[in-house]
Design an enzyme around this catalytic site. Structure first.
Site, mmCIF file in Angstrom:
data_model
loop_
_atom_site.group_PDB
_atom_site.id
_atom_site.type_symbol
_atom_site.label_atom_id
_atom_site.label_comp_id
_atom_site.label_asym_id
_atom_site.label_seq_id
_atom_site.Cartn_x
_atom_site.Cartn_y
_atom_site.Cartn_z
ATOM 1 N N LYS A 117 -12.163 16.071 0.053
ATOM 2 C CA LYS A 117 -11.397 15.520 1.085
ATOM 3 C C LYS A 117 -9.745 16.007 0.767
ATOM 4 C CE LYS A 117 -12.049 11.134 2.099
ATOM 5 N NZ LYS A 117 -12.321 9.771 1.903
ATOM 6 N N LYS A 129 -11.639 8.335 -8.101
ATOM 7 C CA LYS A 129 -11.915 7.060 -7.440
ATOM 8 C C LYS A 129 -12.118 5.841 -8.463
ATOM 9 C CE LYS A 129 -12.443 5.760 -3.113
ATOM 10 N NZ LYS A 129 -11.584 6.184 -1.912
ATOM 11 N N ASP A 169 -8.218 0.868 -1.291
ATOM 12 C CA ASP A 169 -9.559 1.070 -0.565
ATOM 13 C C ASP A 169 -10.043 -0.498 0.021
ATOM 14 O OD1 ASP A 169 -12.695 1.646 -0.701
ATOM 15 O OD2 ASP A 169 -11.524 3.650 -0.425
ATOM 16 N N ASN A 244 -9.584 -2.507 8.112
ATOM 17 C CA ASN A 244 -8.312 -2.148 8.303
ATOM 18 C C ASN A 244 -8.405 -0.864 9.114
ATOM 19 O OD1 ASN A 244 -5.451 -1.562 7.683
ATOM 20 N ND2 ASN A 244 -6.363 0.121 6.752
#
Length: 260
Positions: A117, A129, A169, A244
């Site tokens: 990404k 991550k 996140d 969100n």
């Protein structure tokens, strides 16, 4: 043969031997390798030097204990993770997820995909991550603060503006980022761009909260225009969830087509 290519099948089997208990990660690896079959057949020399072998193995996987105090002053313990998957393009970049479903397999899968990404943005960013099986829902502000400060007290030595830049996140919004970044600054005695997703008061960006949902609508408009010579106007849109991203997808879609 799981993949219609002997070399790619061998790479996948190696991943499965190393991580037999990480189904989410293995699924992501399998999907990537299957998509590479045409490329490998055309340019086999690109993959004879262990390129894929290195690509599916993270540079670093960090697991640590997070002990914190709840509202009754009892000590609770969760697990924290950070996978620094690939830094070929630049500093690691990827969010932190606080949710009860977080496991090493989920973190490794997310970090693997984050690498690709980030590469598509054209920016000099690697993939990473992190997160914890801590669930902030139902917790008081003090409990969330206690957890975030304890989490960062373990993570801070592995991140930095030129090393690894976490973001938010699932379960990690402005509040959590504020607590995490505040603890980082306290421990390091420095204020630098080590985390994104901060509030405006802490140097964050305008529209940061809305960016992902809005961006999805802009992307859909471009894809529809280029591939189908149409737009979102007059279309029915199905949005999964109410978090969100989903909320701002709905808001932007309604702006683009008031009839929605």
């Amino acid at each position: 043969m799981i993949i219609n290519n002997a070399y790619l099948s061998e790479v996948y089997e190696m991943a499965r031997r190393r991580d037999p208990n990480k189904p989410e990660f293995l699924q992501a690896v399998l999907e990537l390798l299957r998509s590479l079959v045409p490329l490998v057949e055309k340019q086999p020399h690109l993959f004879k030097k262990g390129v894929l072998d290195r690509l599916i193995e993270p540079e670093r996987f960090i697991q640590f204990r997070v002990a914190w105090k709840d509202r009754d002053n009892n000590t609770r313990v969760n697990r924290g993770y950070r996978v620094q998957f690939n830094s070929s393009l630049g500093p690691y970049k990827g969010g932190l997820r606080f949710h009860r479903t977080v496991t090493p397999s989920v973190i490794k899968f997310l970090g693997f995909e984050q690498t690709f990404k980030n590469s598509l943005t054209g920016l000099p960013l690697g993939g990473a991550k992190g997160g914890s099986d801590f669930d902030p829902h139902g917790k008081t502000d003090d409990e969330v603060m206690n957890f975030c400060q304890s989490f960062m007290s373990e993570l801070f030595r592995h991140i930095g503006a030129s090393t690894d830049v976490p973001a938010g996140d699932i379960g990690v919004g402005n509040r959590e980022i504020g607590y995490l970044y505040g603890q980082y600054c306290r421990l390091m005695n420095i204020s630098e761009g080590t985390m994104t997703g901060k509030g405006i008061f802490a140097g964050g960006s305008l529209l940061r909260t809305e960016a992902t949902g809005y961006g999805l609508c802009y992307l859909a408009e471009v894809i529809l225009g280029k591939l189908h010579h149409t737009s979102l106007e007059g279309k029915k849109i199905i949005v999964s969830g109410s978090g969100n991203v989903a909320l701002y997808v709905i808001k932007k879609a309604q702006n683009l087509d008031p009839a929605l």
